[in-house]
Motif scaffolding. Structure first.
Motif, PDB file in Angstrom:
ATOM      1  N   PHE A   1       0.800  -1.225   0.000  1.00 12.61           N
ATOM      2  CA  PHE A   1       0.000   0.000   0.000  1.00 12.61           C
ATOM      3  C   PHE A   1       0.835   1.279   0.000  1.00 12.61           C
ATOM      4  CE2 PHE A   1      -2.820  -3.243   1.784  1.00 12.61           C
ATOM      5  CZ  PHE A   1      -3.889  -3.111   0.924  1.00 12.61           C
ATOM      6  N   ILE A   2       2.153   1.159   0.059  1.00 20.53           N
ATOM      7  CA  ILE A   2       3.016   2.342   0.054  1.00 20.53           C
ATOM      8  C   ILE A   2       3.155   2.832  -1.389  1.00 20.53           C
ATOM      9  CG2 ILE A   2       5.335   3.209   0.527  1.00 20.53           C
ATOM     10  CD1 ILE A   2       5.488   1.105   2.787  1.00 20.53           C
ATOM     11  N   PRO A   3       2.827   4.095  -1.639  1.00 19.71           N
ATOM     12  CA  PRO A   3       2.920   4.609  -3.009  1.00 19.71           C
ATOM     13  C   PRO A   3       4.331   4.436  -3.592  1.00 19.71           C
ATOM     14  CG  PRO A   3       1.802   6.181  -1.585  1.00 19.71           C
ATOM     15  CD  PRO A   3       2.346   5.101  -0.699  1.00 19.71           C
ATOM     16  N   GLY A   4       4.378   3.999  -4.844  1.00 21.82           N
ATOM     17  CA  GLY A   4       5.654   3.826  -5.538  1.00 21.82           C
ATOM     18  C   GLY A   4       6.263   2.450  -5.409  1.00 21.82           C
ATOM     19  N   THR A   5       5.650   1.573  -4.605  1.00 27.22           N
ATOM     20  CA  THR A   5       6.190   0.214  -4.477  1.00 27.22           C
ATOM     21  C   THR A   5       5.567  -0.680  -5.540  1.00 27.22           C
ATOM     22  OG1 THR A   5       4.504  -0.490  -2.886  1.00 27.22           O
ATOM     23  CG2 THR A   5       6.543   0.436  -1.981  1.00 27.22           C
ATOM     24  N   ASP A   6       6.183  -1.819  -5.757  1.00 27.64           N
ATOM     25  CA  ASP A   6       5.709  -2.760  -6.771  1.00 27.64           C
ATOM     26  C   ASP A   6       5.856  -4.176  -6.214  1.00 27.64           C
ATOM     27  OD1 ASP A   6       4.962  -4.078  -9.070  1.00 27.64           O
ATOM     28  OD2 ASP A   6       6.515  -3.188 -10.335  1.00 27.64           O
ATOM     29  N   VAL A   7       4.795  -4.951  -6.256  1.00 28.10           N
ATOM     30  CA  VAL A   7       4.853  -6.316  -5.720  1.00 28.10           C
ATOM     31  C   VAL A   7       5.601  -7.261  -6.651  1.00 28.10           C
ATOM     32  CG1 VAL A   7       2.771  -6.092  -4.328  1.00 28.10           C
ATOM     33  CG2 VAL A   7       2.599  -6.953  -6.669  1.00 28.10           C
ATOM     34  N   TYR A   8       5.823  -6.854  -7.882  1.00 28.02           N
ATOM     35  CA  TYR A   8       6.499  -7.719  -8.856  1.00 28.02           C
ATOM     36  C   TYR A   8       7.970  -7.331  -8.973  1.00 28.02           C
ATOM     37  CZ  TYR A   8       1.732  -8.852 -10.127  1.00 28.02           C
ATOM     38  OH  TYR A   8       0.424  -9.253 -10.091  1.00 28.02           O
ATOM     39  N   ALA A   9       8.847  -8.304  -8.760  1.00 34.28           N
ATOM     40  CA  ALA A   9      10.286  -8.049  -8.842  1.00 34.28           C
ATOM     41  C   ALA A   9      10.781  -8.052 -10.282  1.00 34.28           C
ATOM     42  CB  ALA A   9      11.055  -9.091  -8.032  1.00 34.28           C
ATOM     43  N   THR A  10      10.087  -8.772 -11.153  1.00 34.06           N
ATOM     44  CA  THR A  10      10.514  -8.860 -12.550  1.00 34.06           C
ATOM     45  C   THR A  10       9.300  -8.742 -13.466  1.00 34.06           C
ATOM     46  OG1 THR A  10      10.250 -11.264 -12.678  1.00 34.06           O
ATOM     47  CG2 THR A  10      12.408 -10.445 -11.917  1.00 34.06           C
ATOM     48  N   ASP A  11       9.574  -8.440 -14.742  1.00 39.01           N
ATOM     49  CA  ASP A  11       8.491  -8.373 -15.731  1.00 39.01           C
ATOM     50  C   ASP A  11       7.865  -9.749 -15.962  1.00 39.01           C
ATOM     51  OD1 ASP A  11       8.584  -5.641 -16.129  1.00 39.01           O
ATOM     52  OD2 ASP A  11      10.141  -5.798 -17.679  1.00 39.01           O
ATOM     53  N   GLU A  12       8.661 -10.812 -15.811  1.00 37.56           N
ATOM     54  CA  GLU A  12       8.128 -12.167 -15.978  1.00 37.56           C
ATOM     55  C   GLU A  12       7.056 -12.454 -14.929  1.00 37.56           C
ATOM     56  OE1 GLU A  12      11.500 -11.589 -15.790  1.00 37.56           O
ATOM     57  OE2 GLU A  12      11.935 -11.812 -17.926  1.00 37.56           O
ATOM     58  N   LEU A  13       7.315 -12.043 -13.697  1.00 39.93           N
ATOM     59  CA  LEU A  13       6.315 -12.235 -12.639  1.00 39.93           C
ATOM     60  C   LEU A  13       5.075 -11.378 -12.900  1.00 39.93           C
ATOM     61  CD1 LEU A  13       8.606 -12.336  -9.477  1.00 39.93           C
ATOM     62  CD2 LEU A  13       7.385 -14.250 -10.527  1.00 39.93           C
ATOM     63  N   ARG A  14       5.282 -10.172 -13.409  1.00 36.48           N
ATOM     64  CA  ARG A  14       4.156  -9.296 -13.717  1.00 36.48           C
ATOM     65  C   ARG A  14       3.279  -9.920 -14.802  1.00 36.48           C
ATOM     66  NH1 ARG A  14       4.260  -4.556 -12.252  1.00 36.48           N
ATOM     67  NH2 ARG A  14       6.492  -4.221 -12.478  1.00 36.48           N
ATOM     68  N   GLN A  15       3.902 -10.534 -15.816  1.00 37.55           N
ATOM     69  CA  GLN A  15       3.148 -11.147 -16.896  1.00 37.55           C
ATOM     70  C   GLN A  15       2.327 -12.334 -16.405  1.00 37.55           C
ATOM     71  OE1 GLN A  15       6.131 -11.948 -19.839  1.00 37.55           O
ATOM     72  NE2 GLN A  15       6.256  -9.814 -20.509  1.00 37.55           N
ATOM     73  N   MET A  16       2.817 -13.023 -15.367  1.00 39.10           N
ATOM     74  CA  MET A  16       2.042 -14.119 -14.774  1.00 39.10           C
ATOM     75  C   MET A  16       0.774 -13.570 -14.130  1.00 39.10           C
ATOM     76  SD  MET A  16       5.058 -16.475 -13.106  1.00 39.10           S
ATOM     77  CE  MET A  16       3.927 -17.296 -12.018  1.00 39.10           C
ATOM     78  N   GLY A  17       0.843 -12.329 -13.642  1.00 40.25           N
ATOM     79  CA  GLY A  17      -0.324 -11.683 -13.058  1.00 40.25           C
ATOM     80  C   GLY A  17      -0.667 -12.116 -11.651  1.00 40.25           C
TER      81      GLY A  17
END
Length: 175
Positions: free
Chosen positions: A112-128
């Motif tokens: 919930f902290i602005p500017g943070t991202d739960v995904y460490a890599t684009d591959e993880l982001r693509q998994m959703g």
């Protein structure tokens, strides 16, 4: 002379009392799993890979904090593992829960902290699927299950003479 204590594979790491219940063994296993798994997951995800601690794009101070966080986690985990030695009471159960219950909620808060991202890599982001948040919820739930097991009284089996009588049994005898 008494023989030296057994060592090696036949000696459990955290021996329980000879008459320890299945519930106590399960509780210790749940705590042991969450403590060790927490350290291993953090070591794999944050320390010994190129996306966090050894990421050359990260500022030195951010890497400093990852090193500090991991060291703290290992030390608190050792205290939590130490709580599993011997009989397990409510206070020792909370000490065993200390490592997982102080580490994993931080991931949920950081989300919930602005500017943070739960995904460490684009591959993880693509998994959703934010794997770290799922693991966080899993480890918190398993640890709280262990605390609950250690904090609630164990039900004992009733004997045949301890069966409750029907409510109307006394009235029938009086008639």
């Amino acid at each position: 002379m008494t023989p030296p204590p057994a060592t090696g594979p036949e000696m459990p790491v955290f021996p329980t009392a000879p008459g320890a219940s299945t519930r106590t063994r399960l509780t210790k296993a749940l705590f042991g799993f969450t403590i060790v798994a927490t350290v291993l997951v953090v070591a794999i995800a944050d320390v010994f890979n190129s996306t966090h601690l050894f990421n050359p794009r990260w500022p030195g101070h951010a890497r400093f904090h990852i090193g500090m966080q991991f060291t703290t986690l290992v030390l608190v985990s050792l205290a939590s593992l130490g709580a599993l030695a011997g009989p397990l009471d409510k206070a020792k159960a909370w000490l065993a829960a200390l490592a997982p219950l102080t580490f994993w909620p931080g991931l949920l808060v950081a989300w919930f902290i602005p500017g943070t991202d739960v995904y460490a890599t684009d591959e993880l982001r693509q998994m959703g699927i934010p794997i770290n948040l799922g693991l966080s919820l899993l480890f918190i739930a398993v640890t709280l299950w262990g605390v609950w097991l250690a904090s609630t009284p164990e039900k004992t089996a009733r004997s045949a003479t301890d069966v409750p009588r029907p409510i109307h049994a006394g009235r029938q005898a009086a008639s």
